[in-house]
Design an enzyme around this catalytic site. Structure first.
Site, PDB file in Angstrom:
ATOM      1  N   ASP A 104      40.114  35.315  37.187  1.00  0.00           N
ATOM      2  CA  ASP A 104      41.108  34.753  38.103  1.00  0.00           C
ATOM      3  C   ASP A 104      40.366  33.989  39.192  1.00  0.00           C
ATOM      4  O   ASP A 104      39.983  34.543  40.216  1.00  0.00           O
ATOM      5  CB  ASP A 104      41.958  35.878  38.699  1.00  0.00           C
ATOM      6  CG  ASP A 104      43.211  35.365  39.383  1.00  0.00           C
ATOM      7  OD1 ASP A 104      43.341  34.134  39.534  1.00  0.00           O
ATOM      8  OD2 ASP A 104      44.053  36.191  39.763  1.00  0.00           O
ATOM      9  N   GLY A 105      40.145  32.697  38.931  1.00  0.00           N
ATOM     10  CA  GLY A 105      39.392  31.881  39.869  1.00  0.00           C
ATOM     11  C   GLY A 105      40.180  30.751  40.479  1.00  0.00           C
ATOM     12  O   GLY A 105      39.769  30.168  41.476  1.00  0.00           O
ATOM     13  N   LYS A 106      41.323  30.401  39.833  1.00  0.00           N
ATOM     14  CA  LYS A 106      42.208  29.323  40.305  1.00  0.00           C
ATOM     15  C   LYS A 106      41.407  28.058  40.619  1.00  0.00           C
ATOM     16  O   LYS A 106      41.618  27.405  41.640  1.00  0.00           O
ATOM     17  CB  LYS A 106      43.034  29.783  41.499  1.00  0.00           C
ATOM     18  CG  LYS A 106      43.937  30.979  41.171  1.00  0.00           C
ATOM     19  CD  LYS A 106      44.770  31.419  42.352  1.00  0.00           C
ATOM     20  CE  LYS A 106      45.695  32.566  41.973  1.00  0.00           C
ATOM     21  NZ  LYS A 106      44.987  33.830  41.656  1.00  0.00           N
ATOM     22  N   ARG A 107      40.519  27.689  39.734  1.00  0.00           N
ATOM     23  CA  ARG A 107      39.665  26.528  39.930  1.00  0.00           C
ATOM     24  C   ARG A 107      40.463  25.233  39.771  1.00  0.00           C
ATOM     25  O   ARG A 107      41.440  25.171  39.043  1.00  0.00           O
ATOM     26  CB  ARG A 107      38.489  26.552  38.949  1.00  0.00           C
ATOM     27  CG  ARG A 107      37.539  27.728  39.155  1.00  0.00           C
ATOM     28  CD  ARG A 107      36.996  27.751  40.584  1.00  0.00           C
ATOM     29  NE  ARG A 107      35.859  28.648  40.736  1.00  0.00           N
ATOM     30  CZ  ARG A 107      35.857  29.773  41.427  1.00  0.00           C
ATOM     31  NH1 ARG A 107      36.961  30.161  42.007  1.00  0.00           N
ATOM     32  NH2 ARG A 107      34.771  30.510  41.536  1.00  0.00           N
TER      33      ARG A 107
END
Length: 304
Positions: A104-107
């Site tokens: 879960d990095g929401k890059r």
């Protein structure tokens, strides 16, 4: 292709849930923290070590009943490079145990920068003539706000490496509607983003009918969850908001298709802090997490 490996594991375990590994140091039992800080002079090294021990205990307790884990990058970045090492070690350990790993990095970026994110989290990096995996997760959460330029580098890696992405569509937080519910023509922004997920995933549809481009859709908005499930037949959902954020089993039920596929439901604090909530001995933290994961599984299955 797509999320076939995840769907197959969900079916094998009869459990459409994912455990979020978002470990604040305060969640780690005292006996683990004290041992790590007594052994390590560097407090960042101690924190990273304690969290890795905690994570491994959770993974050992969950791997035969929960198909996937979802480590949130922020909870590792806050402990410096040592924390990021723990993230890599956690991903590797979970995969060794057969679990599907969603980072879960929401890059979000474009061009060469997005290619670098894709290589770091899902693909491989060129190193003096060899291609090596850095973090090597199975899927990554991403922000689609920059449009196709920010997604195309990821879908290329997904096709090459049999990986997936989850694009933020209708998130579970209270203020999500400030932008996501605004009308874009006759439809809200979240519908436009969902429609783009369908288009971005067209070339990667797998055996179960879902593409490699999934969507994050929150349990706290069950009406929109139902609407999007009907509108996005090839888009697999990652559903946060169950438990601590207020979503229940009836709220997440609309995320699933007629075959019981199409979604995986996340719980983080509910599982991580189960021993604290139950008031049990800290040495039994993993057993408490397992019991909560089983309760969650049964709760959701009963609503489908």
């Amino acid at each position: 292709m797509g999320f076939d490996r995840l769907i197959a594991r969900i079916r094998a375990l009869h459990n459409p849930t994912v455990a979020g590994l978002d470990p604040k140091l305060s969640y780690v039992p005292d006996y683990i923290r004290k041992e790590a800080f007594a052994r390590c002079d560097d407090p960042f090294e101690a924190a990273a070590s304690a969290i890795l021990t905690y994570n491994k205990g959770l993974i050992d307790a969950l791997c035969d009943i929960v198909p996937a884990v979802k480590p949130q990058c922020a909870y590792y970045e806050m402990y410096g490079w040592q924390g990021m090492r723990t993230l890599a070690q956690t991903i590797a350990y979970a995969k060794e145990k057969g679990m599907f790993v969603i980072t879960d990095g929401k890059r979000n970026d474009i061009g060469a920068t997005m290619q670098a994110y894709a290589a770091a989290h899902l693909g491989k990096t060129e190193l003096d003539g060899c291609r090596c995996a850095a973090f090597d997760a199975d899927a990554l959460t991403v922000n689609g706000y920059l449009g196709t330029d920010g997604i195309a580098p990821l879908t290329e890696v997904c096709a090459q490496e049999d990986k997936g992405i989850f694009v933020l569509v209708k998130t579970s937080n209270p203020s999500s509607g400030e932008l996501q519910d605004q009308l874009l023509g006759d439809a809200p922004v979240y519908r436009a983003m969902g429609n783009m997920c369908e288009r971005w995933g067209e070339a990667t549809i797998g055996e179960y009918g879902y593409s490699a481009v999934g969507a994050v859709v929150g349990a706290t908005y069950p009406q929109q969850l139902s609407e999007l499930r009907a509108a996005l037949p090839h888009t697999f959902f990652l559903v946060p908001g169950y438990g601590a954020q207020g979503g229940g089993a009836k709220d997440v039920a609309p995320a699933f298709d007629a075959n019981g596929d199409g979604a995986i439901i996340n719980s983080s604090r509910g599982i991580l802090c189960a021993y604290q909530k139950a008031g049990c001995d800290a040495h039994a933290y993993a057993e408490a997490a397992r019991a909560e994961a089983i309760r969650m599984r049964d709760d959701i299955i009963s609503a489908l």
